[in-house]
Design a protein around this motif. Structure first.
Motif, mmCIF file in Angstrom:
data_model
loop_
_atom_site.group_PDB
_atom_site.id
_atom_site.type_symbol
_atom_site.label_atom_id
_atom_site.label_comp_id
_atom_site.label_asym_id
_atom_site.label_seq_id
_atom_site.Cartn_x
_atom_site.Cartn_y
_atom_site.Cartn_z
ATOM 1 N N ILE A 119 0.848 -1.194 0.000
ATOM 2 C CA ILE A 119 0.000 0.000 0.000
ATOM 3 C C ILE A 119 0.884 1.245 0.000
ATOM 4 N N LYS A 120 1.930 1.204 0.799
ATOM 5 C CA LYS A 120 2.837 2.349 0.864
ATOM 6 C C LYS A 120 3.576 2.560 -0.456
ATOM 7 N N SER A 121 4.098 1.476 -1.022
ATOM 8 C CA SER A 121 4.958 1.629 -2.204
ATOM 9 C C SER A 121 4.177 1.750 -3.504
ATOM 10 N N ASN A 122 2.989 1.144 -3.595
ATOM 11 C CA ASN A 122 2.233 1.162 -4.850
ATOM 12 C C ASN A 122 1.086 2.167 -4.856
ATOM 13 N N ILE A 123 0.249 2.120 -3.831
ATOM 14 C CA ILE A 123 -0.906 3.025 -3.798
ATOM 15 C C ILE A 123 -0.466 4.447 -3.461
ATOM 16 N N TYR A 124 0.469 4.552 -2.538
ATOM 17 C CA TYR A 124 0.895 5.880 -2.087
ATOM 18 C C TYR A 124 2.382 6.107 -2.330
ATOM 19 N N SER A 125 2.818 5.765 -3.541
ATOM 20 C CA SER A 125 4.202 6.085 -3.903
ATOM 21 C C SER A 125 4.402 7.600 -3.871
ATOM 22 N N TYR A 126 3.324 8.334 -4.189
ATOM 23 C CA TYR A 126 3.311 9.780 -3.971
ATOM 24 C C TYR A 126 2.466 10.036 -2.728
ATOM 25 N N LYS A 127 3.149 10.324 -1.651
ATOM 26 C CA LYS A 127 2.456 10.467 -0.375
ATOM 27 C C LYS A 127 1.560 11.703 -0.378
ATOM 28 N N TRP A 128 0.599 11.680 0.532
ATOM 29 C CA TRP A 128 -0.235 12.855 0.720
ATOM 30 C C TRP A 128 0.570 13.920 1.464
ATOM 31 N N LYS A 129 0.042 15.135 1.439
ATOM 32 C CA LYS A 129 0.785 16.268 1.989
ATOM 33 C C LYS A 129 0.045 16.891 3.169
ATOM 34 N N ARG A 130 0.833 17.301 4.151
ATOM 35 C CA ARG A 130 0.322 18.144 5.236
ATOM 36 C C ARG A 130 1.196 19.386 5.299
ATOM 37 N N ILE A 131 0.733 20.379 6.000
ATOM 38 C CA ILE A 131 1.494 21.625 6.106
ATOM 39 C C ILE A 131 1.849 21.889 7.559
ATOM 40 N N LYS A 132 3.096 22.193 7.760
ATOM 41 C CA LYS A 132 3.585 22.638 9.059
ATOM 42 C C LYS A 132 3.824 24.145 8.960
ATOM 43 N N PHE A 133 3.322 24.890 9.942
ATOM 44 C CA PHE A 133 3.572 26.336 9.927
ATOM 45 C C PHE A 133 3.811 26.837 11.347
ATOM 46 N N SER A 134 4.501 27.938 11.428
ATOM 47 C CA SER A 134 4.883 28.496 12.726
ATOM 48 C C SER A 134 4.383 29.928 12.854
ATOM 49 N N VAL A 135 4.004 30.278 14.071
ATOM 50 C CA VAL A 135 3.633 31.659 14.381
ATOM 51 C C VAL A 135 4.460 32.112 15.581
ATOM 52 N N ASP A 136 4.508 33.424 15.773
ATOM 53 C CA ASP A 136 5.197 33.963 16.943
ATOM 54 C C ASP A 136 4.390 33.591 18.187
ATOM 55 N N TYR A 137 4.976 32.760 19.043
ATOM 56 C CA TYR A 137 4.229 32.213 20.179
ATOM 57 C C TYR A 137 3.811 33.310 21.155
ATOM 58 N N ASN A 138 4.692 34.241 21.412
ATOM 59 C CA ASN A 138 4.352 35.330 22.334
ATOM 60 C C ASN A 138 3.242 36.197 21.762
ATOM 61 N N ASP A 139 3.305 36.424 20.443
ATOM 62 C CA ASP A 139 2.252 37.205 19.792
ATOM 63 C C ASP A 139 0.917 36.475 19.880
ATOM 64 N N LEU A 140 0.957 35.151 19.680
ATOM 65 C CA LEU A 140 -0.264 34.348 19.762
ATOM 66 C C LEU A 140 -0.873 34.426 21.156
ATOM 67 N N LYS A 141 -0.059 34.250 22.190
ATOM 68 C CA LYS A 141 -0.579 34.270 23.561
ATOM 69 C C LYS A 141 -1.134 35.643 23.922
ATOM 70 N N SER A 142 -0.503 36.679 23.399
ATOM 71 C CA SER A 142 -0.971 38.032 23.724
ATOM 72 C C SER A 142 -2.316 38.345 23.088
ATOM 73 N N LYS A 143 -2.682 37.616 22.042
ATOM 74 C CA LYS A 143 -3.933 37.889 21.332
ATOM 75 C C LYS A 143 -5.063 36.934 21.729
ATOM 76 N N LEU A 144 -4.799 36.062 22.706
ATOM 77 C CA LEU A 144 -5.850 35.177 23.203
ATOM 78 C C LEU A 144 -6.780 35.935 24.139
ATOM 79 N N ASN A 145 -8.047 35.522 24.152
ATOM 80 C CA ASN A 145 -9.024 36.177 25.026
ATOM 81 C C ASN A 145 -8.693 35.997 26.491
ATOM 82 N N SER A 146 -8.089 34.877 26.828
ATOM 83 C CA SER A 146 -7.734 34.613 28.218
ATOM 84 C C SER A 146 -6.461 33.789 28.240
ATOM 85 N N ASP A 147 -5.817 33.808 29.379
ATOM 86 C CA ASP A 147 -4.586 33.044 29.529
ATOM 87 C C ASP A 147 -4.940 31.570 29.685
ATOM 88 N N GLN A 148 -4.667 30.780 28.686
ATOM 89 C CA GLN A 148 -5.005 29.356 28.747
ATOM 90 C C GLN A 148 -3.955 28.553 28.007
#
Length: 589
Positions: free
Chosen positions: A200-229
C-alpha cells in the motif's frame, strides 16, 4: 471506564493518547489523525481482512496437501545391507525381497492393497509388515524390532486406536500438523499482512499525501488570546478568509508550531487547490482559532490577526492510512474511502500470487465499512465486528472452482481437493481427495466480502445475516450481499463497463427503474414472474445503453444481464455511487 465528568477522556485513555501523540511527533511519516485519511468527500473506510485458520490449525486442511506423491513412493530408492554390502534398491525390488509378488503400480489401489497386508501381518509376519511399511519412509528404516514402536507412534499422531488402510495411507501420503508446519502457516499469514501494508505504501501511495507545518510567533499568539489558557498539544479549528471550505483542522504542538491534521485535496483558494491553496491562504494569516469541539468559540481577541511566518510554512509527506491492529489472523486499517477499491485490488493480487496453491482452502474475508470522517470511531469498529463473524461464514461450500487451473491441475502435492463436507471432528482421507478439474464440485472455503455505509450510529444494528445473506427486508429485496471473495473482481469489472459506457444519469436511471420494479413486485408470486422480470431488465438495459448495447460482446451483454438479475448490478452501483461516491464521466451522455 469511568472518568471525571468534566474531562474529555479517562486517565488511562489520556495516557494512551499521549503515547501515540509523542510517537507521531517523532516520526510524522505516518498519521494518527482520521481526518488526514478522509477523501475529498470527507469519507473514510474501515477495511478489515480476516483469515479463517480454524481448519488449518487443527490439521484438517494441512491433511489435504500431499507430502509425497504415489510416483515419489514408487520411484523411491533405499539402501539395504546384504552380506555386509550396502545395495541401493527401488521400491519394487524391496517389496519382492519380502515375497510381495503382486504387480505394483503408483496408484492408490496398489498402496491400499499393500497397507492391508501390513495391517494383516502385524502379528503373524512382522518381517513382511515391517518390510512393506519401510518402503513408505525415505529417511527412516523400519525392521521387525522397531515395527511396533513405529506403529504406536503413527496411532498416537493420527489419534486412532485402530489402523485401517485408509487412515494409514492418509498419514503416509499427506502432510501432518507438526508444530513446525503450524508455525509456518502462522508466519505466512503474518507476512501476508505485512506485505499488504508495505505494498500500500509503495504502490498506492508512492506519492504520499501532503500536510502543512507552519509556525507563528508564540508570544504574539498568547498576547492575542481572550484569556490566559494552555493551548499546547491540542487540535483547533482555524478559519481562513476566502479558503473553501473555510474551516481548517490543525494541531498546535508547542511554541507556536502548528500542523494541518486533515486531508488537503478538497481545499480551494483562488485558482489553487489542495496543499497549494492552503499554503497561499495561510500566508494571509487567520483571525479565528477555536477548539475542535467548539468551532464557533473564537479564542482570539476580536479582529486580531495571527500571521504565520512565511519561511515557516513547509510541506510534509505522510501515508494516508492508519493501522489499527495487525496479527496473523487479521489486519484492520482506516483508509480513504475513494482509495478503497484500489487497495482491494492490491489485496486480491497479492493473495492470488502468494496463496495460489491453496485457493479455496485458505479463506480470506474482507469487510469494508464507510462513514463520514467525524463518525465515532468506536461505533465504526463495533459495526465491523458485526460483519461476517458468525459461524456460517466459516463453513465450506459445495461449489465449482472459480480460478484458473493452469499449473495446478497436475500438481502432485497441492492439486487435490476434498469432495465432501466433514462432520464434527472428522478428518479427510485419501478417498475424499480428488484432483482439481473444471466442472467438478468440491468442498471449498471461498472467503466472503461485505460492505456498507454508516450514516448514523444506529445503522450498525442493520448488519445481520441469515443463511449467509444479509438480513432485513430491504437487503433481501434489493441486495445479494455478502459476496464471495473472488466476486470482488467481478464487481470492479462490472463498474468499469458501466462507467465507460453510461453517464451518471443513465446509471441512475437503471438503478431507479430496477429498484422500483423490485419494490413493486416484492409481494407478487405469479409463476411467470421471473420470465417477465427478465424481459423487463433486458428492455431497461437496452434503453440505457442505446446503440452501445449492440456493440458489446455477447459475453459482456450476458454478464450485465445476469448481474442485473442476481443483484450484483444494484450492489455495484450502491458501492461505487453511494458508498465510496466515485464520480463517473459525463461524456457518455
Amino acid at each position: 471506564r469511568t472518568k471525571p465528568e468534566k474531562d474529555e477522556r479517562c486517565e488511562i485513555c489520556e495516557e494512551r493518547r499521549r503515547g501515540r501523540l509523542t510517537e507521531w511527533l517523532k516520526n510524522r511519516e505516518n498519521t494518527i489523525w482520521t481526518d488526514e485519511v478522509a477523501d475529498v468527500n470527507n469519507r473514510l473506510a474501515l477495511l478489515t481482512l480476516d483469515f479463517n485458520l480454524d481448519k488449518w490449525l487443527d490439521g484438517t486442511m494441512i491433511g489435504t496437501i500431499y507430502s509425497q506423491s504415489f510416483e515419489d513412493w514408487y520411484n523411491g530408492k533405499k539402501i539395504k545391507k546384504e552380506n555386509n554390502v550396502e545395495i541401493e534398491k527401488d521400491t519394487v525390488q524391496l517389496l519382492k525381497d519380502f515375497q510381495v509378488l503382486d504387480k505394483i503400480q503408483p496408484t492408490k489401489e496398489s498402496i491400499f492393497s499393500l497397507l492391508e497386508q501390513v495391517i494383516k501381518n502385524l502379528d503373524s509376519d512382522k518381517k513382511m509388515a515391517a518390510g512393506i511399511l519401510n518402503t513408505f519412509f525415505q529417511d527412516v528404516n523400519i525392521d521387525e524390532k522397531s515395527l511396533y514402536s513405529h506403529i504406536n507412534n503413527i496411532k498416537e499422531r493420527i489419534k486412532a486406536d485402530n489402523l485401517t488402510k485408509n487412515n494409514l495411507a492418509t498419514y503416509l501420503f499427506t502432510q501432518n500438523p507438526s508444530p513446525a508446519r503450524l508455525y509456518r502457516i502462522w508466519r505466512e499469514t503474518e507476512e501476508f499482512f505485512e506485505l499488504v501494508v508495505n505494498e500500500i505504501k509503495s504502490n498506492i501511495y508512492s506519492y504520499k499525501w501532503k500536510r502543512i507545518k507552519f509556525s507563528v510567533d508564540y508570544n504574539d499568539l498568547k498576547s492575542k488570546l481572550n484569556s490566559d489558557q494552555n493551548i499546547d498539544d491540542s487540535p483547533f479549528i482555524i478559519k481562513v478568509e476566502d479558503l473553501t471550505p473555510e474551516d481548517l483542522l490543525v494541531f498546535h504542538d508547542k511554541n507556536g508550531e502548528f500542523y494541518t491534521i486533515e486531508s488537503l485535496e478538497k481545499f480551494k483558494f483562488g485558482n489553487k487547490i489542495g496543499k497549494e491553496a492552503v499554503k497561499e491562504a495561510l500566508s494571509n494569516g487567520f483571525k479565528h482559532l477555536a477548539p475542535e469541539d467548539e468551532p464557533t468559540k473564537n479564542l482570539l481577541k476580536n479582529g486580531k490577526n495571527i500571521q504565520p511566518s512565511k519561511e515557516g510554512i513547509k510541506v510534509e509527506e505522510y501515508y494516508p492510512f492508519i493501522e489499527i491492529t495487525k496479527s496473523p489472523l487479521s489486519l484492520r486499517l482506516i483508509i480513504s474511502a475513494l482509495d478503497s477499491i484500489k487497495i482491494l485490488e492490491l489485496v486480491i493480487n497479492i493473495y492470488n500470487k502468494r496463496f495460489s496453491k491453496v485457493i479455496g482452502k485458505l479463506p480470506l474475508n474482507i469487510r469494508l465499512l464507510v462513514s463520514k470522517r467525524k463518525f465515532p470511531l468506536y461505533v465504526l469498529l463495533e459495526a465491523g465486528e458485526r460483519m461476517l463473524q458468525s459461524g456460517e461464514f466459516k463453513k465450506p461450500v459445495m461449489m465449482n472452482v472459480w480460478w484458473n487451473l493452469d499449473g495446478m491441475r497436475n500438481n502432485e502435492y497441492y492439486g487435490f481437493y476434498p469432495t465432501k463436507i466433514l462432520k464434527d471432528d472428522e478428518k479427510y482421507t485419501l478417498d475424499d481427495l480428488v484432483p482439481l478439474s473444471d466442472g467438478k464440485t468440491y468442498a471449498l472455503y471461498p472467503g466472503f466480502f461485505d460492505y456498507d455505509l454508516l450514516s448514523a450510529t444506529t445503522d450498525r444494528y442493520n448488519i445481520s445475516y441469515k443463511k449467509q445473506k444479509r438480513g432485513g427486508e430491504d437487503y433481501s429485496y434489493y441486495s445479494a450481499r455478502p459476496y464471495y471473495f473472488y466476486q470482488i473482481s467481478q464487481i470492479i469489472e462490472l463498474w468499469e463497463i458501466l462507467k465507460n459506457n453510461l453517464s451518471s444519469s443513465k446509471i441512475n436511471y437503471i438503478e431507479e427503474i430496477l429498484t422500483g420494479k423490485l419494490r413493486e413486485w416484492r409481494n407478487v408470486s405469479e409463476a411467470n414472474k421471473d420470465c417477465v422480470f427478465r424481459k423487463f431488465v433486458e428492455a431497461t438495459l437496452k434503453d440505457a445503453f442505446t446503440d452501445r448495447w449492440e456493440k458489446l460482446r455477447k459475453e459482456t451483454q450476458d454478464f450485465i444481464m445476469n448481474s442485473a438479475l442476481n443483484g450484483l448490478l444494484l450492489d455495484t452501483v450502491v458501492l461505487f455511487r453511494h458508498i465510496i461516491k466515485e464520480k463517473e464521466a459525463e461524456e457518455n451522455e
